[in-house]
Write an enzyme that holds these catalytic residues in place. Structure first.
Site, PDB file in Angstrom:
ATOM      1  N   SER A 251     -48.021  14.840  10.301  1.00 52.80           N
ATOM      2  CA  SER A 251     -48.189  14.268   8.963  1.00 52.80           C
ATOM      3  C   SER A 251     -48.963  15.182   8.025  1.00 52.80           C
ATOM      4  O   SER A 251     -48.734  15.156   6.813  1.00 52.80           O
ATOM      5  CB  SER A 251     -48.879  12.906   9.063  1.00 52.80           C
ATOM      6  OG  SER A 251     -48.088  11.995   9.795  1.00 52.80           O
ATOM      7  N   HIS A 316     -53.429  12.876   7.036  1.00 49.27           N
ATOM      8  CA  HIS A 316     -52.522  12.623   5.916  1.00 49.27           C
ATOM      9  C   HIS A 316     -53.167  13.043   4.603  1.00 49.27           C
ATOM     10  O   HIS A 316     -52.553  13.742   3.778  1.00 49.27           O
ATOM     11  CB  HIS A 316     -52.167  11.134   5.841  1.00 49.27           C
ATOM     12  CG  HIS A 316     -51.487  10.595   7.062  1.00 49.27           C
ATOM     13  ND1 HIS A 316     -52.137  10.425   8.265  1.00 49.27           N
ATOM     14  CD2 HIS A 316     -50.213  10.182   7.254  1.00 49.27           C
ATOM     15  CE1 HIS A 316     -51.292   9.922   9.155  1.00 49.27           C
ATOM     16  NE2 HIS A 316     -50.116   9.766   8.559  1.00 49.27           N
TER      17      HIS A 316
END
Length: 377
Positions: A251, A316
Site C-alpha cells: 500500500s 498508507h
C-alpha cells in the site's frame, strides 16, 4: 524572433482584431511565408497539429509563443519545447492523436497520453515517439510476484482472508516485524505479502490501472523509484510512529503512485483531457479512504489470542506524502531531466534526511524508550 517581437508583428498585422488570443493556422502560415520568418518547418507542423485539435482550427497565442520563441524566458521550459524551438525534433503531421483508423494498441497509447499528460504538446510528442519496447515490466512484475506469493501462502495456510491471524503467517522472512528490524530487507519485501484477497485485489487493480500507464509515459526508472520510495517510507514510518506493529502489503507504493497522479490531475485540471475527471477523482478518493479505514479497523480491532498486533495503517499515509512531494515532482517533469530541477533536489534532500533519522531511530530509540514490542515469531 522573441516573444515581444512576435506579438508585436501579430498586432501590427491585425490578425486578431477582437483580442481573442487566437489566430487561424492558415493565417499564421501565410504570415510566415510573406515575412520570411526564420521558422523551422517542424514548428509549422506542430502548429497545424495544435490547430486541428481545436474545433475552430485556431492557434493559441501561448502555444504559439512556446513553440517559436528563440529566447528562453526566466521560467524553465520543458526540454521538448526547447528542442522544438531549436529545430532538434520533428513531429510529422501523420503522427496526430486525432488520426482515425488506429489499431488497438495505438488507441491504448492515445488513451494513456490523455490520461497522464496535461499538455497537448507533450501528448502529441509522446504519441509520436512511443515504442512498445521496452514494455512496462516493473509494475507488471511486481503485481505478478505479489499474486504468486499470495497464492503460495494461501495454499500453504489454507486461508485466503485475514491471513495475519494465522500463527504461521508472521514467520515469513518477507514480513516486516519490529522484532526483526535488523534484517533490513524486510523494510522492502513486506510489499509482497498481503492480509487477504481484498487488499491484494485493491493494490493489484490500482497498480495495473494507474502504475502501468505512468510507467509507459515516465519510464521504468522514475516509476520504480517512486514506488519503492513509497514502500520504504511506509515501513520506516511505521517503525517510528507505531513501534509495536508489523507491516504487510504494497500500500505504501500504491498510495505513492495514486496520490502523485491525483495531485498531478488537480494541479493541471484545465489541461487534462481524461473524461469524467471529477467523478473519477471522487471515486478514487472514496476507495482510498475506505482502504485506509479498513486498515485502521484491523489495527485496533481485538486480535485473536494466538496473534499479536495487526499490521499498521501508517504505511498508507506515508506513501501518500511521498506521492504528493516526490511523485508530483517526477510527473510534472515529462521529457525533462530531474537533476536540472531545483525542486527535485529539495525533495530528495528531505527524503534523505527522513531516511537518516529513521535509521538512527531504529538503531537507538527502541532501547532508549524501552519499547515493549511483541516477541518475533
Amino acid at each position: 524572433m522573441d516573444r515581444s517581437s512576435l506579438l508585436q508583428l501579430i498586432q501590427e498585422q491585425q490578425l486578431d482584431p477582437e483580442n481573442t488570443g487566437f489566430i487561424g493556422a492558415d493565417t499564421f502560415a501565410g504570415l510566415v511565408h510573406s515575412h520570411e520568418l526564420p521558422l523551422d518547418p517542424a514548428k509549422l507542423d506542430m502548429l497545424v497539429a495544435l490547430a486541428q485539435s481545436n474545433e475552430r482550427g485556431q492557434v493559441c497565442y501561448q502555444e504559439l509563443v512556446d513553440l517559436v520563441s528563440a529566447t528562453i524566458s526566466s521560467k524553465r521550459s520543458s526540454s521538448f519545447k526547447r528542442a522544438i524551438a531549436n529545430g532538434q525534433r520533428s513531429l510529422p503531421r501523420e503522427g496526430l492523436l486525432d488520426e482515425p483508423g488506429l489499431g488497438v494498441y495505438k488507441r491504448f497509447v492515445r488513451y494513456v497520453a490523455y490520461e497522464i499528460l496535461p499538455c497537448e504538446v507533450d501528448r502529441r510528442w509522446y504519441f509520436y515517439r512511443h515504442r512498445s519496447c521496452p514494455p512496462p515490466v516493473f509494475m507488471a512484475s511486481v503485481t505478478l510476484t505479489q499474486i504468486i506469493v499470495f497464492l503460495c501462502y494461501g495454499a500453504r495456510l489454507n486461508k485466503w482472508v485475514l491471513q495475519t491471524y494465522h500463527p504461521e503467517y508472521m514467520k515469513s522472512p518477507l514480513v516486516y516485524h519490529p522484532g526483526h528490524r535488523a534484517r533490513a530487507w524486510r523494510f522492502l519485501t513486506y510489499m509482497f505479502m498481503h492480509v487477504g484477497l481484498e487488499q491484494l485485489g485493491f493494490n493489484a487493480l490500482l497498480q495495473l490501472m494507474i502504475g502501468v500507464p505512468l510507467e509507459m509515459v515516465h519510464g521504468l526508472l522514475r516509476i520504480s523509484l517512486l514506488y519503492l520510495a513509497g514502500v520504504l517510507a511506509g515501513s520506516l514510518t511505521v517503525s517510528i510512529t507505531d513501534m509495536r506493529a508489523p507491516v504487510v502489503g504494497g500500500s505504501g507504493g500504491v498510495y505513492a503512485l495514486c496520490s502523485a497522479h491525483l495531485a498531478n490531475v488537480v494541479m493541471n485540471w484545465a489541461g487534462m483531457r481524461c473524461p469524467y475527471k471529477l467523478l473519477r477523482m471522487v471515486l478514487a478518493l472514496v476507495c482510498m479512504s475506505s482502504e485506509v479505514g479498513r486498515a485502521v479497523w484491523l489495527r485496533f480491532s481485538p486480535p485473536l489470542p494466538s496473534s499479536g498486533p495487526q499490521p499498521s495503517f501508517m504505511a498508507h499515509l506515508a506513501g501518500a506524502v511521498v506521492g504528493v512531494s516526490m511523485g508530483l515532482t517526477i510527473l510534472r517533469s515529462y521529457e525533462e531531466r530531474l537533476q536540472d530541477q531545483c525542486g527535485w533536489w529539495v525533495v530528495l534532500l528531505a527524503y534523505g534526511t527522513f531516511l537518516l533519522f529513521a535509521i538512527f531511530w531504529n538503531i537507538f530509540a527502541y532501547d532508549l524508550l524501552g519499547a515493549h514490542i511483541p516477541p518475533p515469531p
